[in-house]
Design a protein around this motif. Structure first.
Motif, PDB file in Angstrom:
ATOM      1  N   PRO A   6       0.823  -1.208   0.000  1.00  0.00           N
ATOM      2  CA  PRO A   6       0.000   0.000   0.000  1.00  0.00           C
ATOM      3  C   PRO A   6       0.857   1.258   0.000  1.00  0.00           C
ATOM      4  O   PRO A   6       1.892   1.325   0.654  1.00  0.00           O
ATOM      5  CB  PRO A   6      -0.795  -0.130   1.309  1.00  0.00           C
ATOM      6  CG  PRO A   6      -0.796  -1.586   1.621  1.00  0.00           C
ATOM      7  CD  PRO A   6       0.520  -2.104   1.121  1.00  0.00           C
ATOM      8  N   LYS A   7       0.408   2.240  -0.770  1.00  0.00           N
ATOM      9  CA  LYS A   7       1.068   3.538  -0.777  1.00  0.00           C
ATOM     10  C   LYS A   7       0.437   4.408   0.304  1.00  0.00           C
ATOM     11  O   LYS A   7      -0.770   4.591   0.345  1.00  0.00           O
ATOM     12  CB  LYS A   7       0.903   4.191  -2.154  1.00  0.00           C
ATOM     13  CG  LYS A   7       1.494   3.374  -3.297  1.00  0.00           C
ATOM     14  CD  LYS A   7       1.218   4.025  -4.630  1.00  0.00           C
ATOM     15  CE  LYS A   7       1.781   3.175  -5.780  1.00  0.00           C
ATOM     16  NZ  LYS A   7       1.469   3.767  -7.111  1.00  0.00           N
ATOM     17  N   VAL A   9      -0.158   7.927   2.348  1.00  0.00           N
ATOM     18  CA  VAL A   9      -0.154   9.381   2.237  1.00  0.00           C
ATOM     19  C   VAL A   9      -0.353   9.954   3.633  1.00  0.00           C
ATOM     20  O   VAL A   9      -1.375   9.708   4.276  1.00  0.00           O
ATOM     21  CB  VAL A   9      -1.273   9.877   1.293  1.00  0.00           C
ATOM     22  CG1 VAL A   9      -1.283  11.394   1.233  1.00  0.00           C
ATOM     23  CG2 VAL A   9      -1.114   9.281  -0.094  1.00  0.00           C
ATOM     24  N   GLU A 175      -3.880   8.301   5.118  1.00  0.00           N
ATOM     25  CA  GLU A 175      -4.455   7.413   4.109  1.00  0.00           C
ATOM     26  C   GLU A 175      -3.408   6.462   3.558  1.00  0.00           C
ATOM     27  O   GLU A 175      -2.212   6.748   3.596  1.00  0.00           O
ATOM     28  CB  GLU A 175      -5.016   8.215   2.921  1.00  0.00           C
ATOM     29  CG  GLU A 175      -6.277   8.979   3.180  1.00  0.00           C
ATOM     30  CD  GLU A 175      -6.798   9.613   1.899  1.00  0.00           C
ATOM     31  OE1 GLU A 175      -6.028   9.711   0.914  1.00  0.00           O
ATOM     32  OE2 GLU A 175      -7.967  10.003   1.866  1.00  0.00           O
ATOM     33  N   ALA A 176      -3.887   5.346   3.040  1.00  0.00           N
ATOM     34  CA  ALA A 176      -3.058   4.442   2.258  1.00  0.00           C
ATOM     35  C   ALA A 176      -3.875   3.983   1.060  1.00  0.00           C
ATOM     36  O   ALA A 176      -5.110   4.009   1.093  1.00  0.00           O
ATOM     37  CB  ALA A 176      -2.616   3.248   3.093  1.00  0.00           C
ATOM     38  N   GLU A 177      -3.200   3.566   0.002  1.00  0.00           N
ATOM     39  CA  GLU A 177      -3.887   3.129  -1.210  1.00  0.00           C
ATOM     40  C   GLU A 177      -3.444   1.720  -1.575  1.00  0.00           C
ATOM     41  O   GLU A 177      -2.252   1.389  -1.515  1.00  0.00           O
ATOM     42  CB  GLU A 177      -3.601   4.081  -2.373  1.00  0.00           C
ATOM     43  CG  GLU A 177      -4.362   3.727  -3.644  1.00  0.00           C
ATOM     44  CD  GLU A 177      -4.118   4.723  -4.762  1.00  0.00           C
ATOM     45  OE1 GLU A 177      -4.030   4.299  -5.930  1.00  0.00           O
ATOM     46  OE2 GLU A 177      -3.994   5.930  -4.455  1.00  0.00           O
ATOM     47  N   ARG A 182      -8.583   3.657  -1.743  1.00  0.00           N
ATOM     48  CA  ARG A 182      -7.957   4.422  -0.673  1.00  0.00           C
ATOM     49  C   ARG A 182      -8.566   4.034   0.677  1.00  0.00           C
ATOM     50  O   ARG A 182      -9.789   3.923   0.813  1.00  0.00           O
ATOM     51  CB  ARG A 182      -8.102   5.922  -0.907  1.00  0.00           C
ATOM     52  CG  ARG A 182      -7.444   6.402  -2.179  1.00  0.00           C
ATOM     53  CD  ARG A 182      -7.073   7.884  -2.130  1.00  0.00           C
ATOM     54  NE  ARG A 182      -8.020   8.729  -1.459  1.00  0.00           N
ATOM     55  CZ  ARG A 182      -9.067   9.306  -2.050  1.00  0.00           C
ATOM     56  NH1 ARG A 182      -9.314   9.111  -3.336  1.00  0.00           N
ATOM     57  NH2 ARG A 182      -9.868  10.098  -1.362  1.00  0.00           N
ATOM     58  N   GLY A 184      -8.800   5.402   4.340  1.00  0.00           N
ATOM     59  CA  GLY A 184      -8.610   6.576   5.172  1.00  0.00           C
ATOM     60  C   GLY A 184      -8.927   6.280   6.627  1.00  0.00           C
ATOM     61  O   GLY A 184     -10.024   5.815   6.962  1.00  0.00           O
ATOM     62  N   SER A 210     -12.473   4.395  -0.202  1.00  0.00           N
ATOM     63  CA  SER A 210     -12.827   5.152  -1.405  1.00  0.00           C
ATOM     64  C   SER A 210     -12.386   4.383  -2.638  1.00  0.00           C
ATOM     65  O   SER A 210     -11.186   4.245  -2.906  1.00  0.00           O
ATOM     66  CB  SER A 210     -12.164   6.543  -1.392  1.00  0.00           C
ATOM     67  OG  SER A 210     -12.556   7.280  -0.242  1.00  0.00           O
ATOM     68  N   ARG A 215     -17.922   5.321  -2.154  1.00  0.00           N
ATOM     69  CA  ARG A 215     -17.196   5.598  -0.916  1.00  0.00           C
ATOM     70  C   ARG A 215     -18.005   5.028   0.249  1.00  0.00           C
ATOM     71  O   ARG A 215     -19.205   5.309   0.400  1.00  0.00           O
ATOM     72  CB  ARG A 215     -16.994   7.094  -0.764  1.00  0.00           C
ATOM     73  CG  ARG A 215     -16.316   7.546   0.519  1.00  0.00           C
ATOM     74  CD  ARG A 215     -15.887   8.991   0.421  1.00  0.00           C
ATOM     75  NE  ARG A 215     -14.643   9.119  -0.334  1.00  0.00           N
ATOM     76  CZ  ARG A 215     -14.199  10.257  -0.841  1.00  0.00           C
ATOM     77  NH1 ARG A 215     -14.923  11.369  -0.720  1.00  0.00           N
ATOM     78  NH2 ARG A 215     -13.045  10.296  -1.483  1.00  0.00           N
ATOM     79  N   TYR A 235     -14.287  13.770   3.541  1.00  0.00           N
ATOM     80  CA  TYR A 235     -14.660  12.741   2.561  1.00  0.00           C
ATOM     81  C   TYR A 235     -16.095  12.984   2.102  1.00  0.00           C
ATOM     82  O   TYR A 235     -17.023  12.317   2.570  1.00  0.00           O
ATOM     83  CB  TYR A 235     -14.522  11.345   3.170  1.00  0.00           C
ATOM     84  CG  TYR A 235     -13.100  10.956   3.483  1.00  0.00           C
ATOM     85  CD1 TYR A 235     -12.277  10.414   2.499  1.00  0.00           C
ATOM     86  CD2 TYR A 235     -12.570  11.138   4.758  1.00  0.00           C
ATOM     87  CE1 TYR A 235     -10.965  10.062   2.777  1.00  0.00           C
ATOM     88  CE2 TYR A 235     -11.258  10.788   5.045  1.00  0.00           C
ATOM     89  CZ  TYR A 235     -10.468  10.248   4.041  1.00  0.00           C
ATOM     90  OH  TYR A 235      -9.167   9.899   4.316  1.00  0.00           O
TER      91      TYR A 235
END
Length: 324
Positions: A6-7, A9, A175-177, A182, A184, A210, A215, A235
């Protein structure tokens, strides 16, 4: 080789905690004293009449609604705070509990509405906090250790000690993707504890998922407060809110940690969610209200809002629905 981790943020809203008292400074209200809790137990205020258990609606479906396609979003209630959410082509479990009994909660009133083997491959898990009825070791141990797990700050160590290598630990508003979805981490008004010496040493949270088309807000355990509106601002256009409606009586002891059904509906509206799906009732006898009251009061509260009846999802155990 493609990196599938996961990316993450980071948002500069809540700094990570290195305080010796953990996250107690995040408590919105003082916790009830052990003496007050013991007095409530002795007086029977936390023991509901279990005779209504056979009346709890249970309608397991063969596919439970979670066989949605990549462009669809669905939610299937397994029981308590456990949902199978299908979003953006991912199968996500919320606070997975398949055990027949939980420490501090006793035996289930209703069996899991979806058999474990029917869920299929799990793409991700979100955990709201460390309480045993939301973080069940026996269920977690059934997951492959490569399963991506998203947890509030401080709880990652518990998973890493069990051999999980894909743990993403987030603070509120981070957050992570994962594969286009995503995750959150959002505030909740609650607390955490798993043993005698770890009071509030890990954070508690809700989650906003998301996807490319929808969402979904999973509230976890929470009392009512201004955080619902803040989540809606951060959101916008939440399509579905998975909201707890049970474990709220007596209010003098539980209002600091759990919404009432009326507050759950209000929190959904505050967050700007288009729909609400109920949870956190009908599975464990945790508090003093009659077993069927949460659903009856949630239905009445929703009618009073004037919103479309179809936008309340009073799901039976095992029932799933898809977003339009």
């Amino acid at each position: 080789m493609t990196d599938t981790r996961p990316k993450v943020v980071r948002r500069p809203v809540g700094a990570r905690c290195d305080r010796p008292d953990g996250y107690r400074h995040r408590l919105a209200d003082p916790l009830p004293s052990p003496r007050d809790m013991l007095a409530a137990v002795v007086a029977g205020k936390l023991r509901p009449d279990r005779s209504q258990a056979p009346l709890i609606p249970v309608h397991p479906e063969p596919h439970g609604g979670f066989d949605a396609g990549p462009a669809e979003t669905s939610a299937t209630w397994v029981g308590h705070a456990t949902y199978v959410v299908r979003i953006g082509g991912l199968t996500v479990l919320t606070d997975p509990v398949w055990s027949s009994a939980i420490l501090g909660a006793g035996s289930r009133l209703t069996a899991p509405g979806v058999e474990w083997d029917a869920v299929g491959p799990v793409d991700a898990v979100v955990i709201s906090h460390s309480h045993y009825d939301h973080l069940d070791a026996a269920t977690v141990d059934r997951l492959p250790r490569t399963t991506p797990v998203f947890v509030p700050a401080g709880l990652g160590r518990w998973f890493r000690k069990r051999g999980f290598d894909g743990v993403t630990e987030l603070d509120w508003w981070e957050e992570a993707e994962l594969d286009g979805v995503r995750f959150g981490c959002v505030p909740a008004r609650h607390w955490s504890r798993r043993g005698p010496f770890d009071l509030c040493r890990t954070l508690w949270s809700g989650w906003v998922l998301s996807g490319p088309g929808h969402r979904v807000y999973f509230a976890g355990d929470t009392a009512y407060g201004p955080h619902f509106a803040r989540i809606g601002e951060a959101y916008p256009d939440i399509d579905l809110a998975l909201m707890p409606i049970g474990a709220y009586e007596p209010r003098a002891l539980l209002s600091h940690a759990h919404v009432s059904p009326e507050e759950a509906v209000r929190g959904c509206l505050d967050a700007g969610a288009a729909r609400i799906a109920t949870m956190h009732w009908g599975t464990f006898a945790l508090s003093g209200e009659p077993l069927l009251d949460p659903l009856e009061r949630a239905r009445a509260a929703w009618r009073e809002t004037g919103r479309a009846p179809a936008d309340l999802w009073p799901l039976a155990v095992g029932e799933g629905r898809s977003l339009p």
